[in-house]
Design a protein around this motif. Sequence first.
Motif, PDB file in Angstrom:
ATOM      1  N   ALA A  67      41.150  59.375  48.641  1.00  0.00           N
ATOM      2  CA  ALA A  67      42.592  59.108  48.712  1.00  0.00           C
ATOM      3  C   ALA A  67      43.356  60.250  49.362  1.00  0.00           C
ATOM      4  N   MET A  68      42.764  61.458  49.384  1.00  0.00           N
ATOM      5  CA  MET A  68      43.454  62.614  49.951  1.00  0.00           C
ATOM      6  C   MET A  68      43.322  62.577  51.470  1.00  0.00           C
ATOM      7  N   ALA A  69      44.050  61.647  52.071  1.00  0.00           N
ATOM      8  CA  ALA A  69      43.956  61.407  53.508  1.00  0.00           C
ATOM      9  C   ALA A  69      45.266  60.823  54.000  1.00  0.00           C
ATOM     10  N   THR A  70      45.462  60.873  55.301  1.00  0.00           N
ATOM     11  CA  THR A  70      46.683  60.316  55.872  1.00  0.00           C
ATOM     12  C   THR A  70      46.647  58.795  55.902  1.00  0.00           C
ATOM     13  N   ASP A  71      45.447  58.212  56.052  1.00  0.00           N
ATOM     14  CA  ASP A  71      45.286  56.759  56.106  1.00  0.00           C
ATOM     15  C   ASP A  71      44.002  56.388  55.354  1.00  0.00           C
ATOM     16  N   VAL A  72      44.084  55.353  54.518  1.00  0.00           N
ATOM     17  CA  VAL A  72      42.940  54.975  53.693  1.00  0.00           C
ATOM     18  C   VAL A  72      42.804  53.455  53.670  1.00  0.00           C
ATOM     19  N   ALA A  73      41.571  52.968  53.810  1.00  0.00           N
ATOM     20  CA  ALA A  73      41.298  51.540  53.628  1.00  0.00           C
ATOM     21  C   ALA A  73      41.064  51.282  52.144  1.00  0.00           C
ATOM     22  N   VAL A  74      41.823  50.336  51.577  1.00  0.00           N
ATOM     23  CA  VAL A  74      41.801  50.081  50.141  1.00  0.00           C
ATOM     24  C   VAL A  74      41.621  48.585  49.884  1.00  0.00           C
ATOM     25  N   PRO A  75      40.736  48.197  48.956  1.00  0.00           N
ATOM     26  CA  PRO A  75      40.656  46.779  48.577  1.00  0.00           C
ATOM     27  C   PRO A  75      41.989  46.286  48.035  1.00  0.00           C
ATOM     28  N   GLU A  76      42.375  45.092  48.430  1.00  0.00           N
ATOM     29  CA  GLU A  76      43.642  44.531  47.959  1.00  0.00           C
ATOM     30  C   GLU A  76      43.690  44.453  46.444  1.00  0.00           C
ATOM     31  N   THR A  77      42.539  44.236  45.804  1.00  0.00           N
ATOM     32  CA  THR A  77      42.480  44.100  44.350  1.00  0.00           C
ATOM     33  C   THR A  77      42.760  45.407  43.619  1.00  0.00           C
ATOM     34  N   GLN A  78      42.799  46.523  44.345  1.00  0.00           N
ATOM     35  CA  GLN A  78      43.063  47.819  43.729  1.00  0.00           C
ATOM     36  C   GLN A  78      44.458  48.347  44.056  1.00  0.00           C
ATOM     37  N   LEU A  79      45.338  47.431  44.420  1.00  0.00           N
ATOM     38  CA  LEU A  79      46.696  47.812  44.771  1.00  0.00           C
ATOM     39  C   LEU A  79      47.714  46.957  44.036  1.00  0.00           C
ATOM     40  N   LEU A  80      48.865  47.550  43.774  1.00  0.00           N
ATOM     41  CA  LEU A  80      50.037  46.845  43.263  1.00  0.00           C
ATOM     42  C   LEU A  80      51.222  47.210  44.146  1.00  0.00           C
ATOM     43  N   ARG A  81      52.207  46.327  44.205  1.00  0.00           N
ATOM     44  CA  ARG A  81      53.435  46.695  44.905  1.00  0.00           C
ATOM     45  C   ARG A  81      54.159  47.770  44.102  1.00  0.00           C
TER      46      ARG A  81
END
Length: 367
Positions: free
Chosen positions: A111-125
Amino acid sequence: MSQTIRFNASHRPDFFVVANSPTPRPAPGEVVVEVVAAALSLRDLVLRRDLLARRDAGSDGALGASGATEAAETETVAIGSDLAGIVREVGEGVRWLRPGDEVLGWVERGAMATDVAVPETQLLRRPPSVAWEIAGSLYVSGTTAWNAIGAMQLGRDDTVVITNAAGAVGCLAAQLAKMRGATVVGTCLEHQFDFVRQFGVIPVTIGPGLADRIRALGHRVTAVFDVLGGHSALGTELGVSPSRTLTVLDHDAVQEHRATLVEPGDATAFARVVQLIARHQLRLPVADIFRFDQVPEAISALERRDASGKIVIGLRPVSRMSERIPTANIKEQDATLAILTPHPHVDVTEAIPPVLGDAHIRRQQAG
């Protein structure tokens, strides 16, 4: 082009590298997030410790030639789990997120990056009421605290001891325990007493004789949550059942004291913690906000284990020439929480450092 902070296996001060790579593309079910804030956790220190252990084993073993040591030093690992940012690209099959959405969530590592690919299931608005620096700090600390308090099944007749109660996990766990009606005794440094009292915690100094100091408080302890590590024997000393003695990252305590290991939770636990934060029913203090190029200072602050709250990396800090912002760092908690310990007067509208947000308070002051 994307930048990522990675640890290497060096004992030198430059134990990290900034790796440049093409901006990630989302796989099916993923989105690419431009990171605004990310947070360090004790899990990152464990990654570095493991790296050093492998390096030292290579240099001392049968294959311990200089070439093996150099190879070990070139090994690097990406760090960071918590993040918050803005969706820039969505992959095939993504259902509810779109470019431009503000999100918070987690990855296993990197996560300590300028851009990260993340599964949608691991995100909330991101709820509008949750500041960026808080949003980028919630997953590891929040869900670990949630799982711990849930596992102990605390109620009004319980007294729980939480070590390092001023830290992020301890502070959140204390508040969740109070919500269930439990009495909370928290270990911390003496100068943090006023800080933890704000959350209804009874403070006690860490160090030799801890069990005796806790007994002197007159409470029958029924649970122990060792966030600091190395204090799981406290449960045995205080007559607490091993099933209600919990620890974080201390695998030795599981073997020696039959303590229960607590790990971060799932998406459901994360959503519940975010909801409590958004409603201001739960508070996560931020100890310090560092820039991307200040990672060594941030790691040092984390290693000292004396921060009152979370250590955050701001990848998009706000700083405008028109703002009258001093160059010296101050603790964000000193500017936002009513800490009663003696300290020099601070005019907070002038002394707030470059943080994440629209800086409307400073603009009003400047006007």
